[in-house]
Design an enzyme around this catalytic site. Structure first.
Site, PDB file in Angstrom:
ATOM      1  N   CYS A  80       6.511  -0.395   7.146  1.00 35.96           N
ATOM      2  CA  CYS A  80       6.130   0.793   6.377  1.00 35.96           C
ATOM      3  C   CYS A  80       7.217   1.118   5.361  1.00 35.96           C
ATOM      4  O   CYS A  80       8.401   1.104   5.705  1.00 35.96           O
ATOM      5  CB  CYS A  80       5.941   1.974   7.336  1.00 35.96           C
ATOM      6  N   LEU A  81       6.808   1.411   4.136  1.00 38.70           N
ATOM      7  CA  LEU A  81       7.794   1.744   3.092  1.00 38.70           C
ATOM      8  C   LEU A  81       8.573   3.012   3.435  1.00 38.70           C
ATOM      9  O   LEU A  81       9.652   3.233   2.912  1.00 38.70           O
ATOM     10  CB  LEU A  81       7.092   1.913   1.737  1.00 38.70           C
TER      11      LEU A  81
ATOM     12  N   GLY B   6       0.829  -1.194   0.000  1.00 37.91           N
ATOM     13  CA  GLY B   6       0.000   0.000   0.000  1.00 37.91           C
ATOM     14  C   GLY B   6       0.863   1.244   0.000  1.00 37.91           C
ATOM     15  O   GLY B   6       2.038   1.193   0.379  1.00 37.91           O
TER      16      GLY B   6
ATOM     17  N   GLN C 230       3.274   9.807   1.383  1.00 36.56           N
ATOM     18  CA  GLN C 230       4.511   9.023   1.289  1.00 36.56           C
ATOM     19  C   GLN C 230       5.309   9.335   0.028  1.00 36.56           C
ATOM     20  O   GLN C 230       6.468   8.950  -0.090  1.00 36.56           O
ATOM     21  CB  GLN C 230       4.208   7.514   1.326  1.00 36.56           C
TER      22      GLN C 230
ATOM     23  N   HIS D 291      -3.623   1.255   8.164  1.00 35.87           N
ATOM     24  CA  HIS D 291      -2.265   1.802   8.092  1.00 35.87           C
ATOM     25  C   HIS D 291      -2.202   2.975   7.106  1.00 35.87           C
ATOM     26  O   HIS D 291      -1.623   4.025   7.407  1.00 35.87           O
ATOM     27  CB  HIS D 291      -1.308   0.672   7.666  1.00 35.87           C
ATOM     28  N   GLU D 292      -2.829   2.789   5.933  1.00 35.47           N
ATOM     29  CA  GLU D 292      -2.743   3.826   4.891  1.00 35.47           C
ATOM     30  C   GLU D 292      -3.585   5.052   5.234  1.00 35.47           C
ATOM     31  O   GLU D 292      -3.157   6.188   4.988  1.00 35.47           O
ATOM     32  CB  GLU D 292      -3.148   3.255   3.526  1.00 35.47           C
TER      33      GLU D 292
ATOM     34  N   HIS E  75      -1.742   7.304   7.385  1.00 40.95           N
ATOM     35  CA  HIS E  75      -0.769   8.157   6.680  1.00 40.95           C
ATOM     36  C   HIS E  75      -1.398   9.485   6.250  1.00 40.95           C
ATOM     37  O   HIS E  75      -0.729  10.517   6.235  1.00 40.95           O
ATOM     38  CB  HIS E  75      -0.241   7.441   5.424  1.00 40.95           C
TER      39      HIS E  75
HETATM   40 NI    NI Z   1       3.348   3.110   5.774  1.00 42.14          NI
END
Ligand code: NI
Length: 181
Positions: A92-93, A46, A51, A134-135, A138
């Site tokens: 997390c990316l 995701g 991000q 999670h997204e 963000h």
């Molecule tokens: Ni993340």
């Protein structure tokens, strides 16, 4: 469009509350296409607008489940969170190389617009429900580490920083981003 770059922990972009999307046009769809590209490149499940440094309430998700092909959420709203929670590994990316057990609701109902402006409602569970929570976090400037105790959070940030230092010196390969978003 130039390739989108993922913002990493410490970037103010990750802490801003993203703005509602007003117009769903080709410019936004180009952004969305770039977000899918960046997500797949990083092997994530995701990715949220902030991000990639874009303060817009846009998410792309692909948890690679047959029942749920990749999909886009614009201006998503979580309308129901179920009753049960569970802890599972999450990454997390934007904080690569570290993960932790995070408590999330096991089911979630979300309403959003797709990339054509069509409203939809989705009831999700398991990994998909986790990923949506999670997204959406963000979009409000919240990171998964914010759900941890202060002690666990500071340990994880320390680990992340040492991981980054090792990576910069070339002594370590980045581990796969399994289940990161
Ligand atoms: Ni993340």
């Amino acid at each position: 469009m130039a390739e989108l770059k993922i913002e990493f922990f410490g970037s103010p972009a990750l802490r801003r509350k993203a703005k509602e999307v007003v117009e769903i046009d080709d410019e936004l769809r180009t952004l969305i296409a770039g977000m899918y590209e960046a997500m797949y490149e990083a092997e994530g499940v995701g990715l949220a607008g902030p991000q990639v440094g874009v303060s817009k309430r846009v998410l792309v998700i692909d948890v690679k489940e047959e029942a749920h092909p990749r999909f886009t959420l614009i201006n998503p709203k979580i309308v129901d969170l179920g009753k049960e929670t569970e802890k599972d590994e999450e990454g997390c990316l934007s904080i690569p190389g570290v993960s932790a057990l995070v408590e999330r609701f096991t089911t979630v109902t979300v309403e959003a617009l797709d990339e054509h402006g069509q409203p939809f409602r989705l009831e999700a569970e398991g990994l998909l429900a986790r990923c949506i929570q999670h997204e959406v976090d963000h979009l409000d400037g919240v990171l998964f580490i914010d759900h941890l105790s202060a002690l666990k959070r500071s340990m994880l940030v320390k680990k992340y920083k040492s991981t980054q230092a090792e990576e910069a010196s070339g002594s370590r390969d980045r581990p796969p981003a399994r289940r990161s978003g």
